[in-house]
Scaffold this motif. Structure first.
Motif, PDB file in Angstrom:
ATOM      1  N   THR A  29       0.830  -1.210   0.000  1.00 27.42           N
ATOM      2  CA  THR A  29       0.000   0.000   0.000  1.00 27.42           C
ATOM      3  C   THR A  29       0.859   1.254   0.000  1.00 27.42           C
ATOM      4  O   THR A  29       0.565   2.227  -0.701  1.00 27.42           O
ATOM      5  N   ALA A  32       2.245   1.649  -3.559  1.00 31.54           N
ATOM      6  CA  ALA A  32       1.220   2.080  -4.509  1.00 31.54           C
ATOM      7  C   ALA A  32       0.866   3.544  -4.314  1.00 31.54           C
ATOM      8  O   ALA A  32       0.695   4.294  -5.283  1.00 31.54           O
ATOM      9  N   THR A  33       0.786   3.975  -3.048  1.00 29.55           N
ATOM     10  CA  THR A  33       0.471   5.377  -2.759  1.00 29.55           C
ATOM     11  C   THR A  33       1.614   6.292  -3.202  1.00 29.55           C
ATOM     12  O   THR A  33       1.379   7.375  -3.758  1.00 29.55           O
ATOM     13  N   SER A  36       1.291   6.949  -6.877  1.00 32.91           N
ATOM     14  CA  SER A  36       0.078   7.560  -7.446  1.00 32.91           C
ATOM     15  C   SER A  36      -0.305   8.916  -6.851  1.00 32.91           C
ATOM     16  O   SER A  36      -1.058   9.656  -7.477  1.00 32.91           O
ATOM     17  N   ALA A  37       0.179   9.252  -5.649  1.00 40.60           N
ATOM     18  CA  ALA A  37      -0.402  10.389  -4.932  1.00 40.60           C
ATOM     19  C   ALA A  37       0.525  11.582  -4.741  1.00 40.60           C
ATOM     20  O   ALA A  37       0.155  12.550  -4.072  1.00 40.60           O
ATOM     21  N   GLY A 159      -9.405   3.648  -1.890  1.00 39.54           N
ATOM     22  CA  GLY A 159     -10.015   3.035  -3.075  1.00 39.54           C
ATOM     23  C   GLY A 159      -9.728   3.842  -4.313  1.00 39.54           C
ATOM     24  O   GLY A 159      -8.567   4.038  -4.699  1.00 39.54           O
ATOM     25  N   ILE A 160     -10.805   4.354  -4.942  1.00 41.50           N
ATOM     26  CA  ILE A 160     -10.646   5.226  -6.107  1.00 41.50           C
ATOM     27  C   ILE A 160     -11.119   6.649  -5.800  1.00 41.50           C
ATOM     28  O   ILE A 160     -11.266   7.474  -6.691  1.00 41.50           O
ATOM     29  N   ARG A 165     -13.943  12.992  -5.104  1.00 39.76           N
ATOM     30  CA  ARG A 165     -13.224  13.524  -6.276  1.00 39.76           C
ATOM     31  C   ARG A 165     -13.929  14.743  -6.852  1.00 39.76           C
ATOM     32  O   ARG A 165     -13.284  15.637  -7.411  1.00 39.76           O
ATOM     33  N   VAL A 173      -5.524  10.072  -2.626  1.00 41.75           N
ATOM     34  CA  VAL A 173      -6.190   8.774  -2.587  1.00 41.75           C
ATOM     35  C   VAL A 173      -5.178   7.673  -2.300  1.00 41.75           C
ATOM     36  O   VAL A 173      -4.161   7.557  -2.994  1.00 41.75           O
ATOM     37  N   PRO A 175      -4.622   3.960  -2.768  1.00 46.24           N
ATOM     38  CA  PRO A 175      -5.247   2.980  -3.650  1.00 46.24           C
ATOM     39  C   PRO A 175      -5.357   1.586  -3.024  1.00 46.24           C
ATOM     40  O   PRO A 175      -4.695   0.640  -3.434  1.00 46.24           O
ATOM     41  N   SER A 176      -6.219   1.487  -2.015  1.00 46.16           N
ATOM     42  CA  SER A 176      -6.463   0.214  -1.335  1.00 46.16           C
ATOM     43  C   SER A 176      -7.925   0.158  -0.931  1.00 46.16           C
ATOM     44  O   SER A 176      -8.520   1.185  -0.591  1.00 46.16           O
ATOM     45  N   SER A 177      -8.498  -1.046  -0.939  1.00 44.87           N
ATOM     46  CA  SER A 177      -9.875  -1.234  -0.492  1.00 44.87           C
ATOM     47  C   SER A 177      -9.936  -1.763   0.937  1.00 44.87           C
ATOM     48  O   SER A 177     -11.013  -2.023   1.465  1.00 44.87           O
TER      49      SER A 177
END
Length: 204
Positions: A29, A32-33, A36-37, A159-160, A165, A173, A175-177
């Motif tokens: 996580t 991924a963050t 993307s963030a 999540g998304i 948004r 965000v 990006p994990s559920s």
């Protein structure tokens, strides 16, 4: 009654497996963050810095664990993150039990943040919303009210991003559920924002 494990070795094995699984998931996580963030983080930092420089305050809010994060971040801003320095004006809208319960009882729980923003928010302030799903109705209503009043809006989500948004000038965000992984990153990002804001304002 709880079912007891047969042996201490079974308990140790289960604990070790859980440790590896949770750490691996947390690491994934984080990575991924990180990918993307970054830009959203920089945008949020600009909004916060500009708001505080112009005399605005930061209004933080969320539900459950996100309420705790809002209070945690507000405390770091008002008191200090690492170094003694001038205070940064921040208020968590999750701490006044009389206001929260009166609003929930008289107007509805969905109004608890919108009503407070309407009362104390001013143009130049920043509304800082936290929601792991990005779909919390009271959080979204608070953000919409803030925008209608001319406040800038930033958020932390998972999540998304959900409907946040559409109502955040900058949305970071994770990006994990998995709620726990999102919350872990939210407080890490909150700490990073506190440090970056102190540096941006020349308070370190």
């Amino acid at each position: 009654m709880f079912k007891a494990l047969k042996t201490d070795s079974d308990s140790d094995r289960i604990a070790a497996e859980l440790w590896r699984k949770e750490i691996d998931e947390h690491r994934q996580t984080v990575e991924a963050t990180a990918h993307s963030a970054q830009q959203a983080f920089c945008d949020a930092m600009t909004i916060l810095g500009d708001g505080v420089r112009r005399g605005g305050k930061i209004l933080l809010f969320g539900n459950g664990g996100s309420a705790s994060d809002a209070q945690h971040i507000a405390a770091e801003l008002v008191i200090r993150y690492k170094n003694n320095r001038l205070p940064i004006a921040a208020i968590a809208l999750t701490t006044d039990s009389s206001t929260l319960t009166a609003c929930a009882n008289d107007l509805g729980y969905d109004m608890i943040f919108e009503r407070q923003i309407e009362a104390i928010g001013r143009k130049g302030d920043v509304a800082f919303a936290i929601s792991t799903s990005g779909r919390s109705t009271n959080v979204l209503k608070g953000l919409r009210r803030a925008r209608a009043m001319g406040l800038r809006t930033i958020g932390l989500s998972g999540g998304i991003g959900g409907e946040m948004r559409d109502v955040c000038d900058s949305l970071i965000v994770v990006p994990s559920s998995t709620t726990s992984r999102v919350q872990e990153m939210h407080i890490t990002i909150g700490h990073m924002l506190c440090k970056a804001l102190e540096e941006r304002l020349g308070l370190v």
